[in-house]
Write an enzyme that holds these catalytic residues in place. Sequence first.
Site, mmCIF file in Angstrom:
data_model
loop_
_atom_site.group_PDB
_atom_site.id
_atom_site.type_symbol
_atom_site.label_atom_id
_atom_site.label_comp_id
_atom_site.label_asym_id
_atom_site.label_seq_id
_atom_site.Cartn_x
_atom_site.Cartn_y
_atom_site.Cartn_z
ATOM 1 N N HIS A 158 -80.416 0.292 10.566
ATOM 2 C CA HIS A 158 -80.159 1.543 11.291
ATOM 3 C C HIS A 158 -79.940 2.728 10.362
ATOM 4 O O HIS A 158 -79.937 3.870 10.805
ATOM 5 C CB HIS A 158 -78.943 1.371 12.202
ATOM 6 C CG HIS A 158 -79.224 0.482 13.374
ATOM 7 N ND1 HIS A 158 -79.522 0.972 14.615
ATOM 8 C CD2 HIS A 158 -79.304 -0.878 13.473
ATOM 9 C CE1 HIS A 158 -79.760 -0.038 15.437
ATOM 10 N NE2 HIS A 158 -79.627 -1.171 14.772
ATOM 11 N N ASP A 366 -79.173 10.701 7.304
ATOM 12 C CA ASP A 366 -78.930 9.952 8.534
ATOM 13 C C ASP A 366 -80.160 9.099 8.834
ATOM 14 O O ASP A 366 -81.278 9.618 8.779
ATOM 15 C CB ASP A 366 -78.689 10.934 9.695
ATOM 16 C CG ASP A 366 -77.657 10.427 10.696
ATOM 17 O OD1 ASP A 366 -77.522 9.203 10.827
ATOM 18 O OD2 ASP A 366 -76.995 11.264 11.341
HETATM 19 P P1 ADQ Z 1 -74.265 6.740 13.950
HETATM 20 O O1 ADQ Z 1 -74.052 7.045 12.515
HETATM 21 O O2 ADQ Z 1 -73.055 6.387 14.719
HETATM 22 O O3 ADQ Z 1 -75.374 5.611 14.162
HETATM 23 P P2 ADQ Z 1 -75.770 8.561 15.822
HETATM 24 O O4 ADQ Z 1 -77.174 8.130 15.820
HETATM 25 O O5 ADQ Z 1 -75.615 10.034 15.897
HETATM 26 O O6 ADQ Z 1 -74.958 8.089 14.554
HETATM 27 O O7 ADQ Z 1 -75.091 7.907 17.075
HETATM 28 C C1 ADQ Z 1 -73.814 8.283 17.423
HETATM 29 C C2 ADQ Z 1 -73.561 7.887 18.875
HETATM 30 O O8 ADQ Z 1 -72.171 7.968 19.082
HETATM 31 C C3 ADQ Z 1 -74.236 8.821 19.846
HETATM 32 O O9 ADQ Z 1 -74.734 8.090 20.928
HETATM 33 C C4 ADQ Z 1 -73.110 9.749 20.271
HETATM 34 O O10 ADQ Z 1 -73.211 10.217 21.596
HETATM 35 C C5 ADQ Z 1 -71.897 8.864 20.137
HETATM 36 N N1 ADQ Z 1 -70.757 9.715 19.810
HETATM 37 C C6 ADQ Z 1 -70.549 10.416 18.704
HETATM 38 N N2 ADQ Z 1 -69.415 11.148 18.815
HETATM 39 C C7 ADQ Z 1 -68.921 10.886 20.031
HETATM 40 C C8 ADQ Z 1 -67.776 11.319 20.765
HETATM 41 N N3 ADQ Z 1 -66.917 12.205 20.292
HETATM 42 N N4 ADQ Z 1 -67.596 10.821 21.986
HETATM 43 C C9 ADQ Z 1 -68.459 9.943 22.489
HETATM 44 N N5 ADQ Z 1 -69.545 9.512 21.875
HETATM 45 C C10 ADQ Z 1 -69.773 9.966 20.656
HETATM 46 C C11 ADQ Z 1 -76.155 4.786 13.286
HETATM 47 C C12 ADQ Z 1 -76.973 5.523 12.218
HETATM 48 C C13 ADQ Z 1 -77.856 6.582 12.874
HETATM 49 C C14 ADQ Z 1 -78.748 5.922 13.933
HETATM 50 C C15 ADQ Z 1 -77.926 5.057 14.880
HETATM 51 C C16 ADQ Z 1 -78.811 4.234 15.813
HETATM 52 O O11 ADQ Z 1 -76.105 6.126 11.256
HETATM 53 O O12 ADQ Z 1 -78.656 7.242 11.911
HETATM 54 O O13 ADQ Z 1 -79.394 6.929 14.688
HETATM 55 O O14 ADQ Z 1 -77.102 4.143 14.160
HETATM 56 O O15 ADQ Z 1 -79.736 3.498 15.082
#
Ligand code: ADQ
Length: 466
Positions: A158, A366
């Site tokens: 990921h 990311d």
């Molecule tokens: P993350 O680093 O966690 O994931 P991201 O892809 O942005 O990053 O996903 C975050 C998730 O958490 C989103 O669905 C978002 O809505 C949720 N989230 C964040 N802050 C929140 C809050 N305050 N309240 C509720 N929900 C919140 C890792 C990798 C990424 C990759 C994903 C999926 O680092 O690059 O996109 O896995 O593969």
Amino acid sequence: MSRLIVVSNRVNPPSAAPGAGSQGGLAVAIAAALREYRGVWFGWSGQRVAEFSGALHMQRVAGVTTATVDLEEQDVDEYYNGYANKTLWPLFHYRIDLTEYDRTFGTGYARVNCRFAEALLPLIEPDDLIWVHDYHLIPLASELRRRGIENRIGFFLHIPWPPRRLLATLPHHDELVAGLFDYDLLGFQTGEWLESFREYAEQELGATLGPDGSVAAAGRRTRARAFPIGIDAAEFAEAGRSAAASAMHERMRRSIEGRQMIVGVDRLDYSKGLEERFAGYERLLANDPARLGRVFMLQIAPPTREEIGSYQEIRGRLDALSGRINGAYADVDWVPIRYVNQGYSREELAGIYRAAALGLVTPLRDGMNLVAKEYVAAQDPKDPGALVLSRFAGAALQMGEAILVNPYSQEEIADAIARGLDMPKAERKRRWEAMMHAVQREDVVAWRNDFVNDLEAVRRTPRKGG
Ligand code: ADQ
């Protein structure tokens, strides 16, 4: 149809009560996969026990069967907080300065992967497809093969795959990567990370690269491809139509009071570029005093990995930075940054995204970034907000219609925010439509189908001597 076994460090079954608390991108993606396949989701329970027993806790939540094991305190320290999050996470996000190399971390990582393989073994049936997720579990396939498992096993990373020369700073990097050759299929988020992996395999392991994506080294062959992850666009649209989303949208609308809101939503992690983002926004306020009182930034950043020093430090720095900016620019009836450390449900997030004039997604690095996609999916098609997106997020490759920025540059961030806030509606709509099209087409269902179909199509030749 084969059964699917999903293995990931943490198991987050879909919440029984919709809207109760937040679910991360990975959790939503996996739940979507398991909803369709008769499968099991295996991983750590999140609980710590005095002595590891390997006992499985089986549960069935909202149509998904989960099997979890508890870990010992030392396992959590060395494997999860240690090798996974103090070594691999920073290194794979190009933060060699934050990467800690400690021999006990490596030992703990190997031990937990071995324990996971032992615990998982009785659940595996001959035809099952096994899909392993993320950097915590790279050696799992080798551990399963050692125990005679001949099933098709796939791995999806990921996070980014780092450049070869960075990865070479990790002690025993070649042993770690060699473990990937026990998988039948390797998935990366983008062509860029895939290329880095192939280059590493060729240069460091002497691998032979085939035109069909095959990578062969030391008598073993795997296949590597890019599978860009998406959001569950239909589910997110539904969340956006819910009563909770409307209530939040209305609450935001009232508190915005005719100003323009910039929104950021991230886990509190140094890879997300939050300090640079705050500094870029401050630059905008300094450059353009006419915006004072007419714009504000809502940054939602729930803390994560709080046992790790680098996370405690960034939290402290962000508290100080947001406090300083607010102190310098706030007025009696306006603050420039609303900095919030709590999580919100997907429905509430959808309402918040929709109320914003601009989404600000500026990670330094990311794998993909699902927040950018959620922001787009939540917009009002008749009057969508603009999106500023880091060129170093995997998502930038699919969302070229966003305003792409170098997240290290305060000037670029400030200019991009100004451009997005002032963008005419017709241009916002045109850009949004192109991005929305990509979000819908390359969603989590397509991602999962693609990966699972590829894994299912693998023909295995049993290995000699495990
Ligand atoms: P993350 O680093 O966690 O994931 P991201 O892809 O942005 O990053 O996903 C975050 C998730 O958490 C989103 O669905 C978002 O809505 C949720 N989230 C964040 N802050 C929140 C809050 N305050 N309240 C509720 N929900 C919140 C890792 C990798 C990424 C990759 C994903 C999926 O680092 O690059 O996109 O896995 O593969």
